[in-house]
Design an enzyme around this catalytic site. Sequence first.
Site, PDB file in Angstrom:
ATOM      1  N   ASP A 173       0.813  -1.210   0.000  1.00 19.32           N
ATOM      2  CA  ASP A 173       0.000   0.000   0.000  1.00 19.32           C
ATOM      3  C   ASP A 173       0.854   1.270   0.000  1.00 19.32           C
ATOM      4  O   ASP A 173       0.713   2.118   0.863  1.00 19.32           O
ATOM      5  CB  ASP A 173      -0.917  -0.056   1.243  1.00 19.32           C
ATOM      6  CG  ASP A 173      -1.833   1.132   1.354  1.00 19.32           C
ATOM      7  OD1 ASP A 173      -2.258   1.655   0.316  1.00 19.32           O
ATOM      8  OD2 ASP A 173      -2.117   1.545   2.494  1.00 19.32           O
ATOM      9  N   ASN A 412       6.970  -7.411   6.908  1.00 19.83           N
ATOM     10  CA  ASN A 412       5.728  -6.761   7.309  1.00 19.83           C
ATOM     11  C   ASN A 412       4.531  -7.507   6.727  1.00 19.83           C
ATOM     12  O   ASN A 412       4.457  -7.722   5.516  1.00 19.83           O
ATOM     13  CB  ASN A 412       5.700  -5.320   6.803  1.00 19.83           C
ATOM     14  CG  ASN A 412       4.387  -4.612   7.150  1.00 19.83           C
ATOM     15  OD1 ASN A 412       4.135  -4.294   8.317  1.00 19.83           O
ATOM     16  ND2 ASN A 412       3.547  -4.380   6.152  1.00 19.83           N
ATOM     17  N   GLU A 413       3.622  -7.893   7.587  1.00 21.55           N
ATOM     18  CA  GLU A 413       2.315  -8.442   7.192  1.00 21.55           C
ATOM     19  C   GLU A 413       2.387  -9.594   6.204  1.00 21.55           C
ATOM     20  O   GLU A 413       1.690  -9.602   5.177  1.00 21.55           O
ATOM     21  CB  GLU A 413       1.419  -7.320   6.661  1.00 21.55           C
ATOM     22  CG  GLU A 413       1.137  -6.265   7.713  1.00 21.55           C
ATOM     23  CD  GLU A 413      -0.155  -5.498   7.515  1.00 21.55           C
ATOM     24  OE1 GLU A 413      -0.641  -5.464   6.376  1.00 21.55           O
ATOM     25  OE2 GLU A 413      -0.675  -4.963   8.499  1.00 21.55           O
ATOM     26  N   ASN A 468       0.190  -5.157  13.698  1.00 20.69           N
ATOM     27  CA  ASN A 468      -0.543  -4.097  13.013  1.00 20.69           C
ATOM     28  C   ASN A 468      -2.017  -4.396  13.230  1.00 20.69           C
ATOM     29  O   ASN A 468      -2.506  -5.430  12.774  1.00 20.69           O
ATOM     30  CB  ASN A 468      -0.229  -4.107  11.515  1.00 20.69           C
ATOM     31  CG  ASN A 468       1.230  -3.792  11.227  1.00 20.69           C
ATOM     32  OD1 ASN A 468       1.972  -3.379  12.122  1.00 20.69           O
ATOM     33  ND2 ASN A 468       1.641  -3.980   9.991  1.00 20.69           N
ATOM     34  N   TYR A 470      -6.111  -2.938  13.289  1.00 26.30           N
ATOM     35  CA  TYR A 470      -7.028  -1.897  12.827  1.00 26.30           C
ATOM     36  C   TYR A 470      -8.427  -2.060  13.401  1.00 26.30           C
ATOM     37  O   TYR A 470      -9.410  -1.840  12.723  1.00 26.30           O
ATOM     38  CB  TYR A 470      -7.015  -1.856  11.298  1.00 26.30           C
ATOM     39  CG  TYR A 470      -5.711  -1.256  10.795  1.00 26.30           C
ATOM     40  CD1 TYR A 470      -5.557   0.118  10.710  1.00 26.30           C
ATOM     41  CD2 TYR A 470      -4.622  -2.070  10.478  1.00 26.30           C
ATOM     42  CE1 TYR A 470      -4.356   0.691  10.301  1.00 26.30           C
ATOM     43  CE2 TYR A 470      -3.417  -1.507  10.062  1.00 26.30           C
ATOM     44  CZ  TYR A 470      -3.296  -0.129   9.973  1.00 26.30           C
ATOM     45  OH  TYR A 470      -2.102   0.433   9.580  1.00 26.30           O
ATOM     46  N   TYR A 474     -10.580  -0.946   9.877  1.00 27.51           N
ATOM     47  CA  TYR A 474     -11.014  -2.006   8.952  1.00 27.51           C
ATOM     48  C   TYR A 474     -11.919  -3.008   9.661  1.00 27.51           C
ATOM     49  O   TYR A 474     -12.736  -3.680   9.046  1.00 27.51           O
ATOM     50  CB  TYR A 474      -9.807  -2.751   8.361  1.00 27.51           C
ATOM     51  CG  TYR A 474      -8.891  -1.884   7.531  1.00 27.51           C
ATOM     52  CD1 TYR A 474      -9.361  -1.214   6.418  1.00 27.51           C
ATOM     53  CD2 TYR A 474      -7.554  -1.738   7.869  1.00 27.51           C
ATOM     54  CE1 TYR A 474      -8.524  -0.410   5.655  1.00 27.51           C
ATOM     55  CE2 TYR A 474      -6.708  -0.943   7.111  1.00 27.51           C
ATOM     56  CZ  TYR A 474      -7.200  -0.277   6.010  1.00 27.51           C
ATOM     57  OH  TYR A 474      -6.377   0.520   5.271  1.00 27.51           O
ATOM     58  N   GLU A 505       1.535  -0.739  14.050  1.00 28.85           N
ATOM     59  CA  GLU A 505       0.586   0.049  13.263  1.00 28.85           C
ATOM     60  C   GLU A 505      -0.759   0.003  13.954  1.00 28.85           C
ATOM     61  O   GLU A 505      -1.178  -1.056  14.427  1.00 28.85           O
ATOM     62  CB  GLU A 505       0.379  -0.532  11.854  1.00 28.85           C
ATOM     63  CG  GLU A 505       1.525  -0.332  10.904  1.00 28.85           C
ATOM     64  CD  GLU A 505       1.238  -0.865   9.498  1.00 28.85           C
ATOM     65  OE1 GLU A 505       0.051  -0.929   9.105  1.00 28.85           O
ATOM     66  OE2 GLU A 505       2.210  -1.197   8.807  1.00 28.85           O
TER      67      GLU A 505
HETATM   68  C1  GCB Z   1      -1.119  -2.115   6.837  1.00 35.01           C
HETATM   69  C2  GCB Z   1       0.131  -2.045   6.059  1.00 35.01           C
HETATM   70  C3  GCB Z   1       0.423  -0.643   5.576  1.00 35.01           C
HETATM   71  C4  GCB Z   1      -0.863   0.014   5.086  1.00 35.01           C
HETATM   72  C5  GCB Z   1      -1.839   0.066   6.230  1.00 35.01           C
HETATM   73  C6  GCB Z   1      -3.179   0.701   5.847  1.00 35.01           C
HETATM   74  O1  GCB Z   1      -1.339  -2.972   7.622  1.00 35.01           O
HETATM   75  O2  GCB Z   1       1.243  -2.569   6.733  1.00 35.01           O
HETATM   76  O3  GCB Z   1       1.377  -0.698   4.570  1.00 35.01           O
HETATM   77  O4  GCB Z   1      -0.643   1.274   4.548  1.00 35.01           O
HETATM   78  O5  GCB Z   1      -2.090  -1.216   6.676  1.00 35.01           O
HETATM   79  O6  GCB Z   1      -3.316   1.903   5.966  1.00 35.01           O
HETATM   80  O7  GCB Z   1      -4.050  -0.032   5.417  1.00 35.01           O
END
Ligand code: GCB
Length: 602
Positions: A173, A412-413, A468, A470, A474, A505
């Site tokens: 991303d 990462n991820e 990470n 959200y 999300y 994150e």
């Molecule tokens: C993530 C990724 C990062 C994205 C972010 C997002 O988990 O590691 O690269 O930019 O989410 O904003 O969705």
Amino acid sequence: MLYPRLNSSRALIDLSGIWDFQLDKSDTFTEAFACSPLENAITIAVPASYNDQKEGEDFRDHYGWVWYQKFFSVPACLLSERIVLRFGAVTQSARVYINGKLICKHKGGFLPFEVELNEHISPEENRLTVAVDNRVNHSTLPVGSEAGGNMLSGLIPDMPGVTPKKQNYPNFDFFNYCGITRPVKIYTTPKNYIKDITLIPSVGENSATVSYIVDTVGNGNVHLLVRNEAGKVVAEADGSEGSFIIPDVILWQPGNAYLYTAEVRFGEDTYSEPFGVRTVEVRGKEFLINGNPFYFKGFGKHEDSNFRGRGIDEVLNVKDLSLMNWIGANSFRTSHYPYSEEMMLLCDREGIVVIDETPAVGVNMNFGAAAGGEPKDTYKILQTREHHEEVIRDMICRDKNRACVVMWSIANESDTTAFPDSAAAYYKPLYDLAHCCDPQNRPVTIVGVQNEFVKDKTLPLTDVICLNRYYGWYVYGGDLKAAQQALSLELDYWEKLGKPLMFTEYGADTVAGFHATTPVMFTEEYQVDFYEAIHEVTDRYDFFIGEQVWNFADFATIQGIMRVVGNKKGLFTRDRQPKLAAHYFKERWHNIPDFGYKQPKS
Ligand code: GCB
């Protein structure tokens, strides 16, 4: 690999400036471009990504090779020296030609490489041509989609007769900014020279013992002088391997950096390597720096700015660290690739703590474009292993002496739960490799994606659980109560592991200037509410040892329905103006000490 420096035995020539440039519009690689001066060349600034330097979609979204050219001569007085051409980074891969002859190839867009020029250059003018390929695919890091499928645009059926433009489909991303993004330099050394220096400090009562290895080529004796910041010699040693003692040592501390300089002499060659003395250790549920439990406050970032794209910008580097000071941050992760050597050296000087990450992002066939249908075994599909080993080795070799680096993130991820055994089998040797490459044996982590964490066999192998998450964006977006409940359940699960855990994150897209009295997603108020809600939970857990926000600043991404002119999760806008949440964090972080914020219950 040593950073190129000008000193009494080494000359340094910077090739920054305006170069000749051409897109290779053929579907194949046109080596003829290297054989003569580029015809109808346009101008391009180096170092910088090329994408935003000229207008037009064809230019910005170009797919494949581009050609750079520059003419140079080496001063006659330097021709008897060893002459080296060094690139800080070329994204994603490069072929380098001198006077039409291929002299080196390099894969990977975020680490330095170099080549000796002596046998290739003429005493007169030389033509340096660099071909750069921006394609990402199943064998590159970061990973791109081979067959297409834009991770942020959703999936469509096959439509015969429609011919989508050829473009990169990143499985990550951030905009696939490319080109010669970091400095190109020519440096010289005597023929017998210092190739590398490794420094491994350990701290005693009042002193430090520093083991060292000086890697040399040719004949000569190694002598080492160590100076403090005042320039006073505090230790000396002889021989290419050994140790020295720094009495009354002053430690490198987060927010309070102190650097010594190891001045190495070898025959006619000399090189000065700055280094800090500090310890890093994971003990139980704590992350200790100099024996004290550290709490990470900071960010995931990007090297990303207007016009330069991912090109080095030292003004911005200084500004970003100043903003970190302003907001009370003490650390960041080099998401999602190793940052410039200049940034790492700056962090060493400024006392900013860094988690250093490889470009292994998108190693996940069940996310973004690659998602949909039956789960796929990422590790049977991608061919990244060899290159993954290479970037771990090269990153650690480059940054091994940086005091600011306290942990390596090797990915990462990645997908760690669709086929948990495949993931663990792929990552365990890489985790071991990272430990084995690091002379200071820093902790190693793998940054985890939001997933069915109970199935994960990979993250538990690492030294610090880095997540990470959200919840509230999300997952349970707009429902912060549910977000809190879910997060709490997940933290209860990880707590049993007995290891420290941090967020690398968490964040919410926020368009600067959007406001609401009753917060909704995308407003500045929602971003503040989101963070407040998450902190209400994380502050309850003693094993939760750090919060790195996603993201420091808004940044460019591929176009798509999920992104409004880029990713807007910054606490700062892309031009570094604070959103409401930046003020919230300023208040919070200035009240959280770097050390001892969490007291383990036992
Ligand atoms: C993530 C990724 C990062 C994205 C972010 C997002 O988990 O590691 O690269 O930019 O989410 O904003 O969705």
